[in-house]
Design a protein around this motif. Structure first.
Motif, PDB file in Angstrom:
ATOM      1  N   PHE A  59       0.868  -1.180   0.000  1.00 56.85           N
ATOM      2  CA  PHE A  59       0.000   0.000   0.000  1.00 56.85           C
ATOM      3  C   PHE A  59       0.909   1.236   0.000  1.00 56.85           C
ATOM      4  O   PHE A  59       1.389   1.687   1.034  1.00 56.85           O
ATOM      5  CB  PHE A  59      -0.908   0.004   1.230  1.00 56.85           C
ATOM      6  N   TYR A  60       1.145   1.815  -1.186  1.00 58.02           N
ATOM      7  CA  TYR A  60       2.114   2.899  -1.340  1.00 58.02           C
ATOM      8  C   TYR A  60       1.502   4.295  -1.194  1.00 58.02           C
ATOM      9  O   TYR A  60       2.215   5.258  -0.935  1.00 58.02           O
ATOM     10  CB  TYR A  60       2.796   2.802  -2.710  1.00 58.02           C
ATOM     11  N   GLU A  61       0.196   4.425  -1.386  1.00 55.10           N
ATOM     12  CA  GLU A  61      -0.435   5.750  -1.461  1.00 55.10           C
ATOM     13  C   GLU A  61      -0.808   6.250  -0.070  1.00 55.10           C
ATOM     14  O   GLU A  61      -1.871   5.908   0.473  1.00 55.10           O
ATOM     15  CB  GLU A  61      -1.677   5.715  -2.347  1.00 55.10           C
ATOM     16  N   LEU A  62       0.040   7.070   0.518  1.00 57.31           N
ATOM     17  CA  LEU A  62      -0.206   7.592   1.860  1.00 57.31           C
ATOM     18  C   LEU A  62      -1.474   8.441   1.905  1.00 57.31           C
ATOM     19  O   LEU A  62      -2.260   8.356   2.858  1.00 57.31           O
ATOM     20  CB  LEU A  62       0.988   8.419   2.341  1.00 57.31           C
ATOM     21  N   TRP A  63      -1.709   9.252   0.871  1.00 57.33           N
ATOM     22  CA  TRP A  63      -2.864  10.134   0.890  1.00 57.33           C
ATOM     23  C   TRP A  63      -4.176   9.346   0.862  1.00 57.33           C
ATOM     24  O   TRP A  63      -5.170   9.752   1.491  1.00 57.33           O
ATOM     25  CB  TRP A  63      -2.810  11.118  -0.276  1.00 57.33           C
ATOM     26  N   VAL A  64      -4.181   8.221   0.159  1.00 58.50           N
ATOM     27  CA  VAL A  64      -5.383   7.367   0.141  1.00 58.50           C
ATOM     28  C   VAL A  64      -5.611   6.778   1.528  1.00 58.50           C
ATOM     29  O   VAL A  64      -6.742   6.748   2.040  1.00 58.50           O
ATOM     30  CB  VAL A  64      -5.247   6.246  -0.912  1.00 58.50           C
ATOM     31  N   CYS A  65      -4.536   6.298   2.133  1.00 56.90           N
ATOM     32  CA  CYS A  65      -4.625   5.744   3.490  1.00 56.90           C
ATOM     33  C   CYS A  65      -5.155   6.785   4.463  1.00 56.90           C
ATOM     34  O   CYS A  65      -6.063   6.517   5.252  1.00 56.90           O
ATOM     35  CB  CYS A  65      -3.248   5.244   3.926  1.00 56.90           C
ATOM     36  N   LYS A  66      -4.592   7.995   4.415  1.00 58.44           N
ATOM     37  CA  LYS A  66      -5.028   9.069   5.314  1.00 58.44           C
ATOM     38  C   LYS A  66      -6.491   9.432   5.075  1.00 58.44           C
ATOM     39  O   LYS A  66      -7.270   9.597   6.026  1.00 58.44           O
ATOM     40  CB  LYS A  66      -4.156  10.313   5.103  1.00 58.44           C
ATOM     41  N   ALA A  67      -6.875   9.546   3.804  1.00 57.70           N
ATOM     42  CA  ALA A  67      -8.237   9.982   3.467  1.00 57.70           C
ATOM     43  C   ALA A  67      -9.286   9.012   4.002  1.00 57.70           C
ATOM     44  O   ALA A  67     -10.268   9.420   4.635  1.00 57.70           O
ATOM     45  CB  ALA A  67      -8.371  10.136   1.956  1.00 57.70           C
ATOM     46  N   PHE A  68      -9.073   7.723   3.768  1.00 61.94           N
ATOM     47  CA  PHE A  68     -10.105   6.758   4.144  1.00 61.94           C
ATOM     48  C   PHE A  68     -10.090   6.417   5.627  1.00 61.94           C
ATOM     49  O   PHE A  68     -11.149   6.185   6.218  1.00 61.94           O
ATOM     50  CB  PHE A  68      -9.981   5.500   3.284  1.00 61.94           C
ATOM     51  N   THR A  69      -8.920   6.383   6.254  1.00 62.89           N
ATOM     52  CA  THR A  69      -8.912   6.157   7.708  1.00 62.89           C
ATOM     53  C   THR A  69      -9.523   7.351   8.430  1.00 62.89           C
ATOM     54  O   THR A  69     -10.199   7.183   9.453  1.00 62.89           O
ATOM     55  CB  THR A  69      -7.485   5.906   8.221  1.00 62.89           C
ATOM     56  N   THR A  70      -9.298   8.550   7.903  1.00 60.11           N
ATOM     57  CA  THR A  70      -9.936   9.739   8.471  1.00 60.11           C
ATOM     58  C   THR A  70     -11.449   9.644   8.332  1.00 60.11           C
ATOM     59  O   THR A  70     -12.198   9.995   9.255  1.00 60.11           O
ATOM     60  CB  THR A  70      -9.415  11.000   7.765  1.00 60.11           C
ATOM     61  N   LEU A  71     -11.899   9.164   7.176  1.00 57.73           N
ATOM     62  CA  LEU A  71     -13.336   8.989   6.954  1.00 57.73           C
ATOM     63  C   LEU A  71     -13.915   7.964   7.918  1.00 57.73           C
ATOM     64  O   LEU A  71     -15.013   8.163   8.468  1.00 57.73           O
ATOM     65  CB  LEU A  71     -13.570   8.552   5.502  1.00 57.73           C
ATOM     66  N   ILE A  72     -13.185   6.877   8.149  1.00 60.86           N
ATOM     67  CA  ILE A  72     -13.653   5.843   9.074  1.00 60.86           C
ATOM     68  C   ILE A  72     -13.804   6.404  10.483  1.00 60.86           C
ATOM     69  O   ILE A  72     -14.826   6.190  11.152  1.00 60.86           O
ATOM     70  CB  ILE A  72     -12.685   4.639   9.066  1.00 60.86           C
ATOM     71  N   VAL A  73     -12.798   7.133  10.957  1.00 61.51           N
ATOM     72  CA  VAL A  73     -12.860   7.715  12.307  1.00 61.51           C
ATOM     73  C   VAL A  73     -13.986   8.737  12.394  1.00 61.51           C
ATOM     74  O   VAL A  73     -14.677   8.834  13.423  1.00 61.51           O
ATOM     75  CB  VAL A  73     -11.507   8.344  12.695  1.00 61.51           C
TER      76      VAL A  73
END
Length: 342
Positions: A84-98
């Motif tokens: 999983f290389y895309e940090l911005w995707v990780c940040k965006a969706f984990t932020t959405l989950i929280v």
């Protein structure tokens, strides 16, 4: 062979450990999207305007968006677990989950407070259909505010991977992380907040339950049968209590794992333990699928409206199919007549 190819090879080898959590999420997504959509339709079209309906509808919208947006992401980050290389995707969706977690929590606390005022303080100022929108907006804005650190702190967890003589760094969009002191503080704060909300819900519903029990005993002693309003109040309280209990139980493993993140090496776990860990990390997903079943279990009116909705969809689809078939038959007859005339 470059590092990316080695990572891909290791990821492909390890994917069998994640089959169980992937299937778990796929099943929940397939059930959750239509289930919450049905709740949205029924509560919007078949229930009269009330504080209860407004809160439940917003809760269902949150669950529907959660199932639609975050389930595919969760499945994707399991399939690409070490790549999983895309940090911005990780940040965006984990932020959405929280955000969805926080917003759901605030809606449930609002519902509990509303029931508490209705049952225990009926003569005091109440949450009404006119002012409930301010409670909803406040819940939304508070969720956004509490969610900001997640967007800043969420990392790509770097893990050392070995395959024979090859050693590379894997990149994981982790659910539980403690990459610095700020992340530890934030995870501790989220766990405290979860405990606080769970305690508030527990205490309020204990008080509400005791009050309703005393009211029922009083009616029995005076030989008064429960009114329609009493039965409706009891049903709403049962639904609210069950929804809150499922919320607390489904999110408990997540916050416990956030506290102990980094205390053990996940790569040393066997296949069953690793799969179980990933399911426990995502146990919260069950909360966003369960509510339609809770409404159906406690609310006979919801069940009846569900049957009506299904029959309406079925009959409409059948009518459209019959109309289409009839048009085709007419067209064929015209073509046959034209051929004969020629």
């Amino acid at each position: 062979m470059d590092d990316n190819e080695i990572r891909e090879r290791i990821n492909d080898k390890e994917i069998h450990k994640l089959l169980a959590p992937i299937v778990y999420l796929v099943v929940l997504m397939v059930i959750g999207i239509p289930g919450n959509l049905i709740v949205l339709i029924i509560y919007r079209q078949r229930y009269s305007k009330s504080v209860y309906r407004t809160i439940i509808w917003n809760l269902a919208m949150t669950d529907f968006l959660f199932c639609t947006l975050t389930f595919p992401f969760n499945i994707g980050r399991l399939i690409r677990y070490f790549t999983f290389y895309e940090l911005w995707v990780c940040k965006a969706f984990t932020t959405l989950i929280v955000f969805f977690i926080m917003y759901s929590s605030h809606l449930l606390v609002t519902l509990a407070f509303h029931r508490f005022r209705q049952v225990c303080m009926p003569l005091r100022k109440q949450v009404t259909t006119e002012n409930v929108k301010y409670w909803i907006i406040g819940s939304f804005l508070l969720a956004v505010f509490l969610d900001i650190p997640e967007c800043v702190l969420q990392p790509l967890d770097e893990q050392t991977l070995k395959d024979g003589n090859d050693t590379v760094t894997g990149y994981v969009c982790a659910v539980s992380f403690k990459n610095n002191i700020y992340a530890e503080v934030y995870n501790g704060f989220l766990t405290f907040l979860f405990s606080l909300y769970a305690t508030i819900l527990f205490v309020l519903y204990i008080i509400i339950g005791r009050k309703m029990y005393l009211q029922r005993r009083m009616r029995q002693e005076t030989m008064h049968s429960p009114s329609h309003a009493d039965e409706l109040s009891s049903k709403i309280t049962k639904i609210a209590v069950t929804v809150s209990a499922v919320f607390a139980l489904s999110y408990l493993p997540l916050f416990v794992l956030k506290l102990v993140a980094g205390k053990f090496d996940q790569q040393k776990l066997n296949t069953s333990a690793f799969a179980a860990l990933k399911i426990f990390e995502r146990s919260y997903a069950f909360n966003h699928v369960a509510n339609p079943f809770i409404y159906a279990f406690f609310d006979n009116r919801f069940r009846q409206q569900f049957k009506v909705l299904i029959m309406t969809i079925f009959c409409r689809g059948r009518t459209q199919t019959e109309s289409y078939q009839e048009e085709r038959n007419v067209t064929r007859m015209r073509e046959t007549s034209s051929t004969t005339a020629s």
